[in-house]
Design an enzyme around this catalytic site. Structure first.
Site, PDB file in Angstrom:
ATOM      1  N   ASP A  13      29.445  18.387  35.447  1.00  0.00           N
ATOM      2  CA  ASP A  13      30.755  18.509  36.084  1.00  0.00           C
ATOM      3  C   ASP A  13      31.257  17.108  36.422  1.00  0.00           C
ATOM      4  O   ASP A  13      30.616  16.372  37.171  1.00  0.00           O
ATOM      5  CB  ASP A  13      30.622  19.355  37.358  1.00  0.00           C
ATOM      6  N   ASP A 107      36.933  19.735  32.487  1.00  0.00           N
ATOM      7  CA  ASP A 107      36.014  18.713  32.997  1.00  0.00           C
ATOM      8  C   ASP A 107      34.614  19.218  33.302  1.00  0.00           C
ATOM      9  O   ASP A 107      33.870  18.557  34.024  1.00  0.00           O
ATOM     10  CB  ASP A 107      36.605  18.072  34.254  1.00  0.00           C
ATOM     11  N   GLU A 108      34.228  20.365  32.759  1.00  0.00           N
ATOM     12  CA  GLU A 108      32.858  20.829  33.002  1.00  0.00           C
ATOM     13  C   GLU A 108      32.369  21.681  31.846  1.00  0.00           C
ATOM     14  O   GLU A 108      33.156  22.297  31.134  1.00  0.00           O
ATOM     15  CB  GLU A 108      32.754  21.608  34.315  1.00  0.00           C
TER      16      GLU A 108
END
Length: 400
Positions: A13, A107-108
């Site tokens: 993350d 974003d993860e």
């Protein structure tokens, strides 16, 4: 080390991703409090630096409240094209460590590195290598959780923030989980937490030792799900392909608007954003939906099937404008407008092209814009009609 047949799952993350990306081109703000989001009382926080978070600023918080909590913060308008470009580079790095990558958001991602251990070493070493690659190549920090399941890996990465790594070995899973508050479990929102508190349950350990039939009577299927998680049972695989059912974007105006020209200009802006995301996903849309929210918060949605599935902004915008015209006179000013591409299919099979050469010219132009943005992600390339009245802020991203 992974023991026996246990899987090795990483949850990676990125830390304050939007803020981190914006600071790459604004190093002078590195020691300042930073909030990413459109200015204005009606906007919400998209991301905040950790010093702002320490003051209570959270994602999705109204911007007006965030500014009151962090009056010294610098507010930066979002650059979504830049985030998408960096996201693609991040996922490309992940794929060098394992083909089993499940992108959860921009974003993860979850990575199953079980099959990479023989080649690259133990999962904690792989996690550290990934963090170092992200830092050295992209100058971006990330937190990593390592565990034998997706759920526990996600818990670990959350508690490793910011810029850390937490390894929860299979034999440590239950002892670790049972130290956590019950809201650490997936599926425990405010309403479920209230029911559990009424039952005297505030920790994962208390939930784990509550009879499962008691939980299912109060919470239905959610009770069974939470009981399994409390005992570390989560055998869901890392899914390398997540089928998107729709792609959309929307914008809330700073002031409710009546003006048709402003509304159509925003539809043009959103249509290009959605079309770009469709092409990046190698998808075409069969249906276009238009969403309007009025001053009193009443919301309507209308949709239209395209003659031919498309990922061209021209086609999406034309359909949305036709839907707007069909609505006729509006009873109130518009607070929010959104466009959503639905009934998606793969573009790889080819698209039926129009006999009008102008349509093909527009398609080629949009593809050329995509190529330029991929090479120069910090640029602000957009249709000239969107630049006539100055730079327009980018939209708040809607759910996919």
């Amino acid at each position: 080390m992974v023991q026996g047949n246990a899987r090795a799952i990483l949850h990676v993350d990125m830390d304050a991703f939007f803020v981190s990306v914006e600071l790459l081109s604004r190093p002078e703000l590195a020691d300042r409090q930073v909030i990413v989001g459109n200015p204005g009382e009606r906007s919400v926080v998209l991301s905040a630096s950790y010093d702002c978070r320490a003051l209570g600023v959270k994602s999705a918080m109204p911007m007006a409240m965030a500014v009151r909590l962090a009056p010294r913060a610098v507010v930066i308008e979002p650059t979504h094209s830049l985030y998408v470009a960096y996201s693609a580079r991040i996922m490309a790095i992940f794929s060098e460590f394992t083909p089993l990558v499940e992108q959860v958001s921009v974003d993860e991602a979850f990575l199953d590195v079980t099959g990479s251990i023989r080649r690259l070493g133990p999962p904690e070493a792989i996690g550290q290598m990934i963090r170092e690659r992200l830092r050295s190549e992209l100058a971006l920090p990330a937190s990593v959780g390592v565990a034998a399941s997706k759920f526990v890996a996600k818990v670990a990465s959350t508690r490793a923030k910011p810029d850390g790594m937490l390894v929860i070995r299979p034999e440590q899973t239950l002892s670790y989980l049972h130290t956590l508050p019950v809201d650490a479990l997936w599926g425990v929102g405010a309403k479920t937490a209230l029911v559990l508190r009424e039952m005297g349950i505030t920790t994962v350990a208390q939930l784990a030792h509550t009879p499962q039939n008691t939980l299912s009577r109060r919470l239905g299927a959610t009770g069974n799900h939470l009981f399994d998680l409390a005992w570390g049972r989560d055998d869901r695989p890392v899914e390398t392909e997540r089928e998107e059912k729709s792609i959309g974007a929307e914008e809330t105006f700073a002031i409710d608007i009546w003006d048709d020209a402003m509304l159509r200009r925003e539809i043009l802006h959103l249509g290009h954003r959605v079309a770009t995301r469709l092409r990046q996903s190698d998808k075409i849309a069969g249906v276009v939906a238009l969403k309007l929210r009025y001053s009193d918060f009443s919301t309507l949605s209308r949709s239209r099937t395209l003659p031919v599935p498309s990922n061209s902004a021209g086609d999406l915008v034309s359909a949305a404008e036709a839907l707007l015209a069909k609505l006729g006179s509006r009873p109130q000013a518009v607070r929010l407008v959104g466009i959503r591409a639905e009934k998606l299919s793969d573009a790889g099979g080819g698209m039926q092209l129009s006999i009008d050469p102008r349509d093909d010219n527009w398609r080629q132009t949009e593809e050329a814009m995509d190529m330029i943005r991929s090479r120069f992600p910090a640029g602000a390339l957009k249709p000239a009609s969107l630049l006539e009245h100055g730079q327009k802020r980018e939209e708040t991203p809607g759910p996919s």
